[in-house]
Design a protein around this motif. Structure first.
Motif, PDB file in Angstrom:
ATOM      1  N   LEU A 109     -29.220  -4.031  -2.983  1.00  0.00           N
ATOM      2  CA  LEU A 109     -29.504  -5.465  -3.035  1.00  0.00           C
ATOM      3  C   LEU A 109     -28.952  -6.068  -4.330  1.00  0.00           C
ATOM      4  O   LEU A 109     -28.317  -7.125  -4.320  1.00  0.00           O
ATOM      5  N   TRP A 110     -29.187  -5.363  -5.455  1.00  0.00           N
ATOM      6  CA  TRP A 110     -28.698  -5.823  -6.762  1.00  0.00           C
ATOM      7  C   TRP A 110     -27.176  -5.970  -6.730  1.00  0.00           C
ATOM      8  O   TRP A 110     -26.617  -6.985  -7.141  1.00  0.00           O
ATOM      9  N   ARG A 111     -26.501  -4.963  -6.228  1.00  0.00           N
ATOM     10  CA  ARG A 111     -25.039  -4.967  -6.185  1.00  0.00           C
ATOM     11  C   ARG A 111     -24.516  -6.104  -5.310  1.00  0.00           C
ATOM     12  O   ARG A 111     -23.580  -6.811  -5.682  1.00  0.00           O
ATOM     13  N   LYS A 112     -25.140  -6.291  -4.147  1.00  0.00           N
ATOM     14  CA  LYS A 112     -24.712  -7.359  -3.244  1.00  0.00           C
ATOM     15  C   LYS A 112     -24.910  -8.733  -3.877  1.00  0.00           C
ATOM     16  O   LYS A 112     -24.046  -9.605  -3.772  1.00  0.00           O
ATOM     17  N   ARG A 113     -26.030  -8.915  -4.524  1.00  0.00           N
ATOM     18  CA  ARG A 113     -26.333 -10.216  -5.142  1.00  0.00           C
ATOM     19  C   ARG A 113     -25.357 -10.537  -6.283  1.00  0.00           C
ATOM     20  O   ARG A 113     -24.843 -11.642  -6.387  1.00  0.00           O
ATOM     21  N   VAL A 114     -25.122  -9.552  -7.155  1.00  0.00           N
ATOM     22  CA  VAL A 114     -24.192  -9.755  -8.275  1.00  0.00           C
ATOM     23  C   VAL A 114     -22.783 -10.018  -7.760  1.00  0.00           C
ATOM     24  O   VAL A 114     -22.078 -10.899  -8.272  1.00  0.00           O
ATOM     25  N   THR A 115     -22.369  -9.293  -6.755  1.00  0.00           N
ATOM     26  CA  THR A 115     -21.034  -9.490  -6.183  1.00  0.00           C
ATOM     27  C   THR A 115     -20.900 -10.892  -5.596  1.00  0.00           C
ATOM     28  O   THR A 115     -19.875 -11.557  -5.781  1.00  0.00           O
ATOM     29  N   ALA A 116     -21.936 -11.366  -4.923  1.00  0.00           N
ATOM     30  CA  ALA A 116     -21.905 -12.720  -4.354  1.00  0.00           C
ATOM     31  C   ALA A 116     -21.815 -13.774  -5.455  1.00  0.00           C
ATOM     32  O   ALA A 116     -21.036 -14.728  -5.349  1.00  0.00           O
ATOM     33  N   ILE A 117     -22.572 -13.608  -6.516  1.00  0.00           N
ATOM     34  CA  ILE A 117     -22.546 -14.560  -7.628  1.00  0.00           C
ATOM     35  C   ILE A 117     -21.196 -14.513  -8.336  1.00  0.00           C
ATOM     36  O   ILE A 117     -20.667 -15.534  -8.768  1.00  0.00           O
ATOM     37  N   ALA A 118     -20.624 -13.324  -8.459  1.00  0.00           N
ATOM     38  CA  ALA A 118     -19.344 -13.157  -9.151  1.00  0.00           C
ATOM     39  C   ALA A 118     -18.232 -13.967  -8.497  1.00  0.00           C
ATOM     40  O   ALA A 118     -17.297 -14.401  -9.179  1.00  0.00           O
ATOM     41  N   ALA A 119     -18.333 -14.208  -7.205  1.00  0.00           N
ATOM     42  CA  ALA A 119     -17.313 -14.988  -6.508  1.00  0.00           C
ATOM     43  C   ALA A 119     -17.215 -16.410  -7.074  1.00  0.00           C
ATOM     44  O   ALA A 119     -16.159 -17.035  -7.007  1.00  0.00           O
ATOM     45  N   ASP A 120     -18.302 -16.899  -7.657  1.00  0.00           N
ATOM     46  CA  ASP A 120     -18.296 -18.234  -8.265  1.00  0.00           C
ATOM     47  C   ASP A 120     -17.662 -18.244  -9.657  1.00  0.00           C
ATOM     48  O   ASP A 120     -17.491 -19.312 -10.248  1.00  0.00           O
ATOM     49  N   TYR A 121     -17.342 -17.062 -10.191  1.00  0.00           N
ATOM     50  CA  TYR A 121     -16.788 -16.941 -11.541  1.00  0.00           C
ATOM     51  C   TYR A 121     -15.550 -16.037 -11.517  1.00  0.00           C
ATOM     52  O   TYR A 121     -15.562 -14.928 -12.048  1.00  0.00           O
ATOM     53  N   PRO A 122     -14.463 -16.504 -10.910  1.00  0.00           N
ATOM     54  CA  PRO A 122     -13.278 -15.643 -10.764  1.00  0.00           C
ATOM     55  C   PRO A 122     -12.633 -15.243 -12.083  1.00  0.00           C
ATOM     56  O   PRO A 122     -11.900 -14.258 -12.145  1.00  0.00           O
ATOM     57  N   ASP A 123     -12.920 -15.968 -13.173  1.00  0.00           N
ATOM     58  CA  ASP A 123     -12.335 -15.642 -14.471  1.00  0.00           C
ATOM     59  C   ASP A 123     -13.112 -14.540 -15.202  1.00  0.00           C
ATOM     60  O   ASP A 123     -12.689 -14.083 -16.258  1.00  0.00           O
ATOM     61  N   VAL A 124     -14.225 -14.101 -14.632  1.00  0.00           N
ATOM     62  CA  VAL A 124     -15.030 -13.035 -15.234  1.00  0.00           C
ATOM     63  C   VAL A 124     -14.803 -11.750 -14.453  1.00  0.00           C
ATOM     64  O   VAL A 124     -15.024 -11.698 -13.243  1.00  0.00           O
ATOM     65  N   GLU A 125     -14.350 -10.730 -15.168  1.00  0.00           N
ATOM     66  CA  GLU A 125     -14.117  -9.437 -14.527  1.00  0.00           C
ATOM     67  C   GLU A 125     -15.447  -8.756 -14.232  1.00  0.00           C
ATOM     68  O   GLU A 125     -16.332  -8.700 -15.079  1.00  0.00           O
TER      69      GLU A 125
END
Length: 166
Positions: free
Chosen positions: A2-18
């Motif tokens: 769940l943690w991994r899925k949530r972080v991955t979903a949020i990361a899509a909003d920040y493409p400049d952050v690796e």
């Protein structure tokens, strides 16, 4: 997961952050092997406690590292990574720098006062550059001080324009 899925979903909003994912045992090894590869580590509380204690030894002492627990609203919680150290309570042995630097993080990230935070960070650096050390970070050639004196030296350095090089 769940943690991994949530972080991955949020990361899509920040493409400049690796973003990269690691299991905690690999993260612990990588932290020792090449700590500069990390800018920020996001993890749950128990793994965060373990990794922050390990990372503290890179700086030489658990008494040197501030931390923050941030949420979407409010200033967050800012505290040193170390505990209360009841074994040295009242003995003037504790290193106050992590607590002081936690206050700087509060100013910068919680209250938007970057200039005030920088003054505190510079004061800590200036104090260290002048050779003041508590017992946990002491080495020959420096001045051994207690918690109170270290705090007083940081306070004296608050208005130093540039940290003194040593």
């Amino acid at each position: 997961m769940l943690w991994r899925k949530r972080v991955t979903a949020i990361a899509a909003d920040y493409p400049d952050v690796e973003l990269s994912h690691m299991y905690v045992d690999n993260a612990a090894m990588q932290l020792v092997r090449y700590p500069k590869q990390f800018d920020t580590i996001v993890t749950n509380n128990i793994f965060g406690d373990i990794l922050s204690d390990e990372a503290s030894m890179i700086t030489g002492s658990i008494g040197m590292l501030p931390s923050a627990s941030l949420g979407e609203s409010g200033p967050g919680l800012f505290e040193p990574i170390h505990g209360s150290a009841p074994d040295i309570a009242g003995q003037d042995k504790a290193n106050p720098l992590a607590t002081i630097l936690s206050a700087a993080m509060l100013l910068k990230y919680g209250l938007g006062e970057a200039n005030a935070a920088q003054r505190i960070e510079n004061a800590v650096l200036d104090t260290l550059n002048k050779g003041f050390r508590t017992g946990d970070i002491y080495s020959a050639g420096n001045k051994l001080v207690g918690c109170k004196e270290m705090g007083e030296e940081v306070l004296k350095s608050v208005d130093s324009p540039v940290p003194a090089a040593r």
